[in-house]
Design an enzyme around this catalytic site. Structure first.
Site, PDB file in Angstrom:
ATOM      1  N   ASN A  84      35.278  46.953  38.903  1.00 32.15           N
ATOM      2  CA  ASN A  84      36.477  46.535  39.989  1.00 32.15           C
ATOM      3  C   ASN A  84      37.078  47.310  40.723  1.00 32.15           C
ATOM      4  O   ASN A  84      37.262  48.688  40.813  1.00 32.15           O
ATOM      5  CB  ASN A  84      38.066  47.159  38.920  1.00 32.15           C
ATOM      6  CG  ASN A  84      39.475  45.914  39.608  1.00 32.15           C
ATOM      7  OD1 ASN A  84      39.584  45.662  41.020  1.00 32.15           O
ATOM      8  ND2 ASN A  84      40.647  46.364  38.721  1.00 32.15           N
ATOM      9  N   TYR A 138      49.968  44.614  38.510  1.00 34.67           N
ATOM     10  CA  TYR A 138      49.219  44.210  37.383  1.00 34.67           C
ATOM     11  C   TYR A 138      49.150  44.855  36.180  1.00 34.67           C
ATOM     12  O   TYR A 138      48.946  45.783  35.725  1.00 34.67           O
ATOM     13  CB  TYR A 138      48.735  45.737  38.055  1.00 34.67           C
ATOM     14  CG  TYR A 138      48.206  45.527  39.586  1.00 34.67           C
ATOM     15  CD1 TYR A 138      47.040  44.702  40.172  1.00 34.67           C
ATOM     16  CD2 TYR A 138      48.595  45.408  40.854  1.00 34.67           C
ATOM     17  CE1 TYR A 138      46.178  44.101  40.830  1.00 34.67           C
ATOM     18  CE2 TYR A 138      47.915  45.490  42.077  1.00 34.67           C
ATOM     19  CZ  TYR A 138      46.844  44.724  42.017  1.00 34.67           C
ATOM     20  OH  TYR A 138      46.358  44.695  43.636  1.00 34.67           O
ATOM     21  N   HIS A 147      36.529  43.440  49.067  1.00 30.41           N
ATOM     22  CA  HIS A 147      36.454  42.813  50.199  1.00 30.41           C
ATOM     23  C   HIS A 147      35.940  43.057  51.401  1.00 30.41           C
ATOM     24  O   HIS A 147      36.324  42.149  52.283  1.00 30.41           O
ATOM     25  CB  HIS A 147      38.740  42.332  50.571  1.00 30.41           C
ATOM     26  CG  HIS A 147      39.375  42.006  49.721  1.00 30.41           C
ATOM     27  ND1 HIS A 147      38.389  40.993  48.221  1.00 30.41           N
ATOM     28  CD2 HIS A 147      40.093  42.736  48.668  1.00 30.41           C
ATOM     29  CE1 HIS A 147      39.789  41.388  47.549  1.00 30.41           C
ATOM     30  NE2 HIS A 147      40.725  41.721  47.747  1.00 30.41           N
ATOM     31  N   SER A 203      44.221  40.771  38.793  1.00 28.85           N
ATOM     32  CA  SER A 203      45.010  39.639  39.320  1.00 28.85           C
ATOM     33  C   SER A 203      43.649  38.398  39.184  1.00 28.85           C
ATOM     34  O   SER A 203      42.529  38.493  39.683  1.00 28.85           O
ATOM     35  CB  SER A 203      45.547  40.116  40.715  1.00 28.85           C
ATOM     36  OG  SER A 203      44.744  40.246  41.414  1.00 28.85           O
ATOM     37  N   HIS A 235      38.190  41.612  38.357  1.00 32.25           N
ATOM     38  CA  HIS A 235      40.227  41.875  39.340  1.00 32.25           C
ATOM     39  C   HIS A 235      40.681  41.332  37.777  1.00 32.25           C
ATOM     40  O   HIS A 235      40.758  40.493  37.274  1.00 32.25           O
ATOM     41  CB  HIS A 235      40.046  41.237  40.037  1.00 32.25           C
ATOM     42  CG  HIS A 235      39.292  41.002  41.585  1.00 32.25           C
ATOM     43  ND1 HIS A 235      39.165  42.156  41.815  1.00 32.25           N
ATOM     44  CD2 HIS A 235      37.690  40.702  41.459  1.00 32.25           C
ATOM     45  CE1 HIS A 235      38.435  42.361  42.782  1.00 32.25           C
ATOM     46  NE2 HIS A 235      37.351  40.890  42.278  1.00 32.25           N
TER      47      HIS A 235
HETATM   48  C1  DQA Z   1      42.412  44.475  42.369  1.00 36.26           C
HETATM   49  C2  DQA Z   1      42.474  42.858  43.828  1.00 36.26           C
HETATM   50  C3  DQA Z   1      41.961  43.586  44.573  1.00 36.26           C
HETATM   51  O1  DQA Z   1      42.213  42.429  45.788  1.00 36.26           O
HETATM   52  C4  DQA Z   1      43.221  44.917  44.870  1.00 36.26           C
HETATM   53  O2  DQA Z   1      42.814  45.137  46.114  1.00 36.26           O
HETATM   54  C5  DQA Z   1      43.078  45.719  43.826  1.00 36.26           C
HETATM   55  C6  DQA Z   1      43.434  44.975  42.867  1.00 36.26           C
HETATM   56  C7  DQA Z   1      42.568  43.475  40.599  1.00 36.26           C
HETATM   57  O3  DQA Z   1      42.385  43.942  39.862  1.00 36.26           O
HETATM   58  O4  DQA Z   1      43.346  42.470  41.069  1.00 36.26           O
HETATM   59  O5  DQA Z   1      43.688  46.994  43.806  1.00 36.26           O
HETATM   60  O6  DQA Z   1      41.327  43.715  42.485  1.00 36.26           O
END
Ligand code: DQA
Length: 141
Positions: A74, A22, A80, A102, A100
């Site tokens: 986000n 991140y 999920h 990632s 997201h």
């Molecule tokens: C996220 C991806 C999610 O799977 C994870 O639980 C996050 C961050 C992202 O910004 O990549 O907390 O949303």
């Protein structure tokens, strides 16, 4: 245009958790850059973060009066499994773009499924902090 950027659970820890995934900038740093981008375009932007699922639902519900032209969401891990967020997004007619930082599809299997995507206008993933900028730009298309 006027936008709302919502960050969900654990996003307040950005810059202090999994830096390889991140990045090292805090959520405040990222929000400042988003605000500067919007200002440059003559747009308004507001920010909201919560670790609490119900608070995120209430914030989304509060957009029902059409105050915003778009919402960038986000939801973190709530993405999920939160059917409540899915339903909250369906409560409003304002377009919501799921974001997201990632590339969730290149990560663990449990991140491959989003229960909020079917309620969203679109999904942007994998571009780090620029995922937020790309989502905002999508409202101009
Ligand atoms: C996220 C991806 C999610 O799977 C994870 O639980 C996050 C961050 C992202 O910004 O990549 O907390 O949303």
């Amino acid at each position: 245009m006027k936008f709302l950027v919502i960050n969900g659970v654990n996003l307040n820890m950005t810059g202090r958790r999994e830096e390889g995934v991140y990045g090292s900038e805090s959520l405040d740093d990222i929000n400042r850059q988003i605000a500067a981008f919007c200002k440059k375009n003559g747009d308004e932007v507001e920010f909201y973060q919560s670790n609490v699922e119900g608070e995120l639902c209430s914030k989304i519900q509060s957009c029902i009066d059409g105050q915003y032209d778009g919402v960038v969401l986000n939801a973190g891990a709530f993405t999920h499994y939160s059917y409540a967020l899915h339903d909250a997004i369906r409560c409003i007619s304002t377009p919501v773009v799921e974001v997201h930082m990632s590339n969730v599809h290149a990560r663990e299997e449990f991140r491959h499924r989003s229960v909020i995507s079917p309620a969203c206008k679109g999904v942007i993933a994998g571009f780090g902090k620029n995922s937020y900028i790309l989502a905002l730009e999508s409202f101009k298309l």
